[in-house]
Design an enzyme around this catalytic site. Structure first.
Site, PDB file in Angstrom:
ATOM      1  N   ASP A  17      52.793  44.740  15.609  1.00 42.81           N
ATOM      2  CA  ASP A  17      51.601  44.349  16.369  1.00 42.81           C
ATOM      3  C   ASP A  17      51.691  44.715  17.861  1.00 42.81           C
ATOM      4  O   ASP A  17      51.487  43.865  18.738  1.00 42.81           O
ATOM      5  CB  ASP A  17      51.374  42.826  16.258  1.00 42.81           C
ATOM      6  CG  ASP A  17      51.390  42.327  14.824  1.00 42.81           C
ATOM      7  OD1 ASP A  17      50.931  43.061  13.943  1.00 42.81           O
ATOM      8  OD2 ASP A  17      51.851  41.192  14.604  1.00 42.81           O
ATOM      9  N   GLU A 224      41.105  42.253  10.832  1.00 45.25           N
ATOM     10  CA  GLU A 224      41.948  41.636  11.872  1.00 45.25           C
ATOM     11  C   GLU A 224      42.271  42.692  12.918  1.00 45.25           C
ATOM     12  O   GLU A 224      41.782  43.811  12.856  1.00 45.25           O
ATOM     13  CB  GLU A 224      43.242  41.069  11.263  1.00 45.25           C
ATOM     14  CG  GLU A 224      44.120  42.112  10.602  1.00 45.25           C
ATOM     15  CD  GLU A 224      45.325  41.531   9.874  1.00 45.25           C
ATOM     16  OE1 GLU A 224      45.474  40.301   9.776  1.00 45.25           O
ATOM     17  OE2 GLU A 224      46.138  42.329   9.376  1.00 45.25           O
TER      18      GLU A 224
END
Ligand code: FUB
Length: 327
Positions: A17, A224
């Site tokens: 991420d 997301e």
């Protein structure tokens, strides 16, 4: 291709991420720190058991990537129960703010903020989460006029569906088929980064006809991992499609949307999740992303990488095929 390109930037820990920024002429990457454990994987993301953040830094794209050690640990955040997921960071008025999601003590994902005088921490967390915040994956845009926007939200384990009534309801039905898909949340931070100015609003993502993207359109619907970059005065929202594993983007004239779907940024990588950031470095654009190459495909043990991104004059982005350079 540069020597570090499409290779794990660090191998001493698992990282995911990546939110990349240039602060004071140096590259900083704000990743999740994947917990190195063996466990079954489920749709709620129990396997993503992260406990702390390590900030990575590079003098330039060819230099060694440095792991600067623990910048924030869950035990130091009064409101956190568990699961420090995908963070971002912003520099405002000379201070560095780490913006991060975690489950509170009631198992509800919230967004928190921690502050430091250094881009690599240690970060001092605020006592409580940002009131009105919920779900995961915050990305922060410091706009050209100094306003600070937060984009966030994620389906399934990220709990976004559970807020459709305006209150947390873990049994809420998931939109499906021709239902309008859910979008990321948009909110503006106060300048001191302690609050949202208003309750988060959901962003609309439209197709080429101006109709909302449907929940069944899994190649294009939001799942997301929102990110926002600006190019020639327009706003570009990019995100992961989750179940179909693409990074895609949509274009808009306003930071709060609506956005019109434009195309694919990256084809699927090794591992279930795909997550990214887009940053301009020395005039060129780069995509920071992760895959699970380092763990030979274990989806919750990921490694961050970068590659060059081609943005054309009209703002369109050329699709990256992540392993084509190995052929
Ligand atoms: O790292 C945990 C979760 O996996 C993130 O919040 C999602 O974006 C996915 O990358």
């Amino acid at each position: 291709m540069r020597k570090n390109e499409r290779k794990p930037l660090v191998t001493n820990i698992y990282t995911a991420d990546p939110s990349a920024h240039v602060f004071d002429g140096k590259i900083y990457i704000y990743p999740s720190h994947d917990f190195d454990w063996d466990c079954p994987e489920d749709d709620d993301g129990e396997q993503y058991k992260m406990e702390d953040y390590h900030i990575l830094s590079m003098d330039n794209l060819d230099s060694k990537c440095v792991d600067n050690g623990v910048a924030l640990h869950e035990k130091d955040v009064p409101w956190v129960g568990r699961q420090l997921w995908a963070p971002d960071a912003v520099k405002v008025n000379g201070k560095y703010y780490l913006v991060f999601p975690a489950k509170d003590k009631d198992e509800i994902f919230r967004i928190g903020v921690a502050e430091s005088d250094s881009p690599v921490g240690p970060f001092k967390p605020q006592e409580n989460y940002i009131q009105g915040s919920y779900s995961i994956d915050p990305a922060v845009l410091l706009d050209d006029d100094g306003r600070i926007y937060c984009y966030n939200g994620g389906l399934w384990g990220g709990q976004l569906e559970m807020w459709q009534s305006g209150k947390f309801n873990p049994d809420e039905r998931r939109p499906e088929g021709k239902d309008k898909s859910l979008g990321p949340l948009f909110a503006e931070f106060t300048q001191d980064m302690t609050a949202f100015k208003e309750a988060p609003k959901m962003i609309e993502i439209l197709d080429e006809n101006g109709d909302p993207i449907t929940a069944g359109d899994e190649d294009r619907r939001y799942f997301e991992d929102p990110w926002m970059h600006k190019f020639n005065g327009k706003y570009y929202l990019s995100y992961s499609t989750g179940t179909t594993h693409y990074l895609v983007y949509a274009e808009g004239d306003n930071p709060a949307g609506p956005f019109t779907y434009k195309g694919r940024i990256m084809e699927p990588v090794i591992g279930w999740t795909t997550h990214h950031s887009i940053v301009q470095i020395d005039g060129d654009w780069y995509l920071f992303y992760h895959d699970a190459e380092l763990s030979k495909g274990i989806s919750h043990k990921r490694c961050v990488k970068y590659t060059k991104l081609t943005i054309n004059e009209d703002g369109t982005i050329e699709t990256i095929i992540p392993y084509d350079h190995e052929k």
